[in-house]
Design a protein around this motif. Structure first.
Motif, PDB file in Angstrom:
ATOM      1  N   LYS A  65       0.837  -1.195   0.000  1.00  0.00           N
ATOM      2  CA  LYS A  65       0.000   0.000   0.000  1.00  0.00           C
ATOM      3  C   LYS A  65       0.873   1.247   0.000  1.00  0.00           C
ATOM      4  O   LYS A  65       2.080   1.194   0.219  1.00  0.00           O
ATOM      5  CB  LYS A  65      -0.938  -0.010   1.209  1.00  0.00           C
ATOM      6  CG  LYS A  65      -1.985  -1.109   1.164  1.00  0.00           C
ATOM      7  CD  LYS A  65      -2.973  -0.982   2.319  1.00  0.00           C
ATOM      8  CE  LYS A  65      -4.071  -2.039   2.213  1.00  0.00           C
ATOM      9  NZ  LYS A  65      -5.060  -1.928   3.325  1.00  0.00           N
ATOM     10  N   TYR A  66       0.253   2.378  -0.254  1.00  0.00           N
ATOM     11  CA  TYR A  66       0.988   3.644  -0.287  1.00  0.00           C
ATOM     12  C   TYR A  66       1.589   3.941   1.086  1.00  0.00           C
ATOM     13  O   TYR A  66       0.976   3.631   2.117  1.00  0.00           O
ATOM     14  CB  TYR A  66       0.058   4.783  -0.680  1.00  0.00           C
ATOM     15  CG  TYR A  66      -0.548   4.643  -2.058  1.00  0.00           C
ATOM     16  CD1 TYR A  66       0.229   4.816  -3.199  1.00  0.00           C
ATOM     17  CD2 TYR A  66      -1.897   4.337  -2.218  1.00  0.00           C
ATOM     18  CE1 TYR A  66      -0.327   4.689  -4.463  1.00  0.00           C
ATOM     19  CE2 TYR A  66      -2.464   4.209  -3.479  1.00  0.00           C
ATOM     20  CZ  TYR A  66      -1.674   4.381  -4.599  1.00  0.00           C
ATOM     21  OH  TYR A  66      -2.217   4.249  -5.842  1.00  0.00           O
TER      22      TYR A  66
ATOM     23  N   GLU B 173      -4.163   6.899   1.908  1.00  0.00           N
ATOM     24  CA  GLU B 173      -4.651   6.799   0.532  1.00  0.00           C
ATOM     25  C   GLU B 173      -5.585   7.950   0.163  1.00  0.00           C
ATOM     26  O   GLU B 173      -5.682   8.326  -0.999  1.00  0.00           O
ATOM     27  CB  GLU B 173      -5.355   5.459   0.329  1.00  0.00           C
ATOM     28  CG  GLU B 173      -5.680   5.154  -1.114  1.00  0.00           C
ATOM     29  CD  GLU B 173      -6.102   3.709  -1.336  1.00  0.00           C
ATOM     30  OE1 GLU B 173      -6.538   3.399  -2.459  1.00  0.00           O
ATOM     31  OE2 GLU B 173      -5.990   2.915  -0.395  1.00  0.00           O
TER      32      GLU B 173
ATOM     33  N   LEU C 186      -3.993  10.673  -1.932  1.00  0.00           N
ATOM     34  CA  LEU C 186      -3.357  10.297  -3.197  1.00  0.00           C
ATOM     35  C   LEU C 186      -3.442  11.410  -4.237  1.00  0.00           C
ATOM     36  O   LEU C 186      -2.481  11.670  -4.963  1.00  0.00           O
ATOM     37  CB  LEU C 186      -3.999   9.016  -3.739  1.00  0.00           C
ATOM     38  CG  LEU C 186      -3.475   8.506  -5.073  1.00  0.00           C
ATOM     39  CD1 LEU C 186      -1.976   8.218  -4.993  1.00  0.00           C
ATOM     40  CD2 LEU C 186      -4.236   7.246  -5.505  1.00  0.00           C
TER      41      LEU C 186
ATOM     42  N   VAL D  61      -0.672  14.050  -3.774  1.00  0.00           N
ATOM     43  CA  VAL D  61       0.739  13.656  -3.788  1.00  0.00           C
ATOM     44  C   VAL D  61       1.350  13.847  -5.176  1.00  0.00           C
ATOM     45  O   VAL D  61       0.742  13.501  -6.187  1.00  0.00           O
ATOM     46  CB  VAL D  61       0.893  12.193  -3.336  1.00  0.00           C
ATOM     47  CG1 VAL D  61       2.313  11.693  -3.564  1.00  0.00           C
ATOM     48  CG2 VAL D  61       0.526  12.054  -1.870  1.00  0.00           C
TER      49      VAL D  61
ATOM     50  N   LEU E 213       8.372  11.671  -2.828  1.00  0.00           N
ATOM     51  CA  LEU E 213       6.971  12.075  -2.769  1.00  0.00           C
ATOM     52  C   LEU E 213       6.819  13.355  -1.960  1.00  0.00           C
ATOM     53  O   LEU E 213       7.430  13.505  -0.890  1.00  0.00           O
ATOM     54  CB  LEU E 213       6.137  10.967  -2.118  1.00  0.00           C
ATOM     55  CG  LEU E 213       6.281   9.565  -2.724  1.00  0.00           C
ATOM     56  CD1 LEU E 213       5.579   8.534  -1.840  1.00  0.00           C
ATOM     57  CD2 LEU E 213       5.709   9.535  -4.130  1.00  0.00           C
TER      58      LEU E 213
ATOM     59  N   ALA F   5       4.292   0.537   4.417  1.00  0.00           N
ATOM     60  CA  ALA F   5       3.654   0.031   3.198  1.00  0.00           C
ATOM     61  C   ALA F   5       3.301  -1.447   3.309  1.00  0.00           C
ATOM     62  O   ALA F   5       2.397  -1.938   2.639  1.00  0.00           O
ATOM     63  CB  ALA F   5       4.573   0.257   1.998  1.00  0.00           C
TER      64      ALA F   5
ATOM     65  N   THR G  51      11.573  -2.256   2.648  1.00  0.00           N
ATOM     66  CA  THR G  51      11.157  -0.894   2.320  1.00  0.00           C
ATOM     67  C   THR G  51      11.978   0.094   3.139  1.00  0.00           C
ATOM     68  O   THR G  51      12.311  -0.168   4.294  1.00  0.00           O
ATOM     69  CB  THR G  51       9.652  -0.678   2.588  1.00  0.00           C
ATOM     70  OG1 THR G  51       9.332  -1.109   3.921  1.00  0.00           O
ATOM     71  CG2 THR G  51       8.809  -1.472   1.599  1.00  0.00           C
TER      72      THR G  51
ATOM     73  N   TYR H 240      12.370   4.319   4.147  1.00  0.00           N
ATOM     74  CA  TYR H 240      11.668   5.601   4.238  1.00  0.00           C
ATOM     75  C   TYR H 240      12.670   6.648   4.710  1.00  0.00           C
ATOM     76  O   TYR H 240      13.129   6.605   5.854  1.00  0.00           O
ATOM     77  CB  TYR H 240      10.500   5.506   5.218  1.00  0.00           C
ATOM     78  CG  TYR H 240       9.627   4.266   5.030  1.00  0.00           C
ATOM     79  CD1 TYR H 240       8.380   4.348   4.431  1.00  0.00           C
ATOM     80  CD2 TYR H 240      10.071   3.005   5.459  1.00  0.00           C
ATOM     81  CE1 TYR H 240       7.579   3.218   4.259  1.00  0.00           C
ATOM     82  CE2 TYR H 240       9.284   1.873   5.286  1.00  0.00           C
ATOM     83  CZ  TYR H 240       8.050   1.986   4.686  1.00  0.00           C
ATOM     84  OH  TYR H 240       7.276   0.867   4.524  1.00  0.00           O
TER      85      TYR H 240
ATOM     86  N   LYS I 218       6.815   2.139  -8.214  1.00  0.00           N
ATOM     87  CA  LYS I 218       5.611   2.356  -9.023  1.00  0.00           C
ATOM     88  C   LYS I 218       5.128   1.074  -9.685  1.00  0.00           C
ATOM     89  O   LYS I 218       3.974   0.999 -10.127  1.00  0.00           O
ATOM     90  CB  LYS I 218       5.902   3.438 -10.091  1.00  0.00           C
ATOM     91  CG  LYS I 218       6.072   4.828  -9.491  1.00  0.00           C
ATOM     92  CD  LYS I 218       6.460   5.843 -10.544  1.00  0.00           C
ATOM     93  CE  LYS I 218       5.378   6.061 -11.566  1.00  0.00           C
ATOM     94  NZ  LYS I 218       5.715   7.143 -12.532  1.00  0.00           N
TER      95      LYS I 218
ATOM     96  N   LEU J   1       2.776  -0.025  -6.970  1.00  0.00           N
ATOM     97  CA  LEU J   1       1.770   0.933  -6.542  1.00  0.00           C
ATOM     98  C   LEU J   1       1.186   1.648  -7.756  1.00  0.00           C
ATOM     99  O   LEU J   1       1.903   1.958  -8.714  1.00  0.00           O
ATOM    100  CB  LEU J   1       2.393   1.977  -5.587  1.00  0.00           C
ATOM    101  CG  LEU J   1       2.964   1.418  -4.272  1.00  0.00           C
ATOM    102  CD1 LEU J   1       3.760   2.487  -3.557  1.00  0.00           C
ATOM    103  CD2 LEU J   1       1.835   0.914  -3.375  1.00  0.00           C
TER     104      LEU J   1
ATOM    105  N   PHE K  95       0.272   4.697  -9.210  1.00  0.00           N
ATOM    106  CA  PHE K  95       0.328   6.164  -9.229  1.00  0.00           C
ATOM    107  C   PHE K  95      -0.211   6.671 -10.559  1.00  0.00           C
ATOM    108  O   PHE K  95       0.000   6.050 -11.600  1.00  0.00           O
ATOM    109  CB  PHE K  95       1.764   6.640  -9.033  1.00  0.00           C
ATOM    110  CG  PHE K  95       2.205   6.620  -7.591  1.00  0.00           C
ATOM    111  CD1 PHE K  95       1.829   7.629  -6.719  1.00  0.00           C
ATOM    112  CD2 PHE K  95       2.979   5.586  -7.122  1.00  0.00           C
ATOM    113  CE1 PHE K  95       2.244   7.610  -5.393  1.00  0.00           C
ATOM    114  CE2 PHE K  95       3.406   5.558  -5.795  1.00  0.00           C
ATOM    115  CZ  PHE K  95       3.021   6.567  -4.931  1.00  0.00           C
TER     116      PHE K  95
END
Length: 222
Positions: A79-80, A84, A87, A90, A125, A137, A165, A167, A217, A220, A222
């Protein structure tokens, strides 16, 4: 004469057989003998079956069932790393650098500091310069929390499916190394950093699969 003698002998035997059958004890004896014979056959069969059942199965090969696999393990879809509902607000200010991408995409995936170009291994982002909550995520375990005001604080989470992941540019970090996190859990807030000042308040989000950076991407929409 010989034929007459044989005929008389045969007739005598037949008469004796008929007389024997007329005896009151004849048929009970026949029936009793038949019953004993049948009982003997049944006892012999039961004995044979018992021996077969009790015999050890030494010739049966043992099959190795292999490792036990947990069948109820939950499979998650990424998930983002933000709510969400945000979205539509973003923007992707920097793309993942891919050699096969077109020139515009490759240029957008370059990070510049002191006239030095660096290719982006994730996506950057932003949300109109606003701070926003950074979310996990995927569920997993916090592998590292690296505090670095220059490049931006970084959180690394490893996941059961072999992914990892990352961040970066996060403040107000709410987790520590070794923590188990669930998908959607708040990790901190996006902020700015000196390394990528042009991006303003941002989150740099990276995904590794089997130790190799991949374009987030692709996982996800986008």
């Amino acid at each position: 004469m010989r034929e007459d003698k044989n005929s008389k002998t045969s007739q005598n035997q037949q008469d004796e057989k008929v007389q024997l059958q007329k005896k009151p004890w004849f048929w009970p004896v026949v029936y009793a003998g038949g019953a004993l014979m049948l009982a003997g056959i049944l006892l012999g069969y039961n004995s044979l079956v018992s021996k077969v059942e009790e015999a050890p199965s030494t010739n049966v090969a043992e099959v190795d069932s292999g490792p036990v696999v947990e069948t109820n393990a939950k499979t998650e879809t990424m998930k983002y790393p933000f709510k969400e509902e945000n979205l539509s607000k973003v923007q992707i200010s920097q793309e993942f650098y891919e050699v096969e991408a077109n020139a515009e995409s490759r240029e957008k995936a370059l990070m510049v500091f002191n006239q030095t170009f660096t290719t982006s291994s994730g996506i950057t982002l932003s949300m109109n310069g606003e701070e926003f909550e950074v979310l996990a995520a995927l569920s997993g375990k916090v592998k590292q929390v690296k505090l670095d005001a220059f490049t931006g604080n970084k959180i690394v989470i490893e996941h059961a499916d072999g992914k990892e992941t990352q961040y970066s540019s996060v403040k107000d970090i709410a987790v520590k190394e070794g923590d188990e996190v669930t998908q959607g859990q708040v990790l901190g807030k996006a902020t700015d950093n000196e390394w990528n000042q042009s991006a303003g308040v941002n989150l740099h989000f990276e995904v590794l699969e089997n130790g190799k950076y991949i374009n987030p991407k692709k996982l996800l929409a986008f």
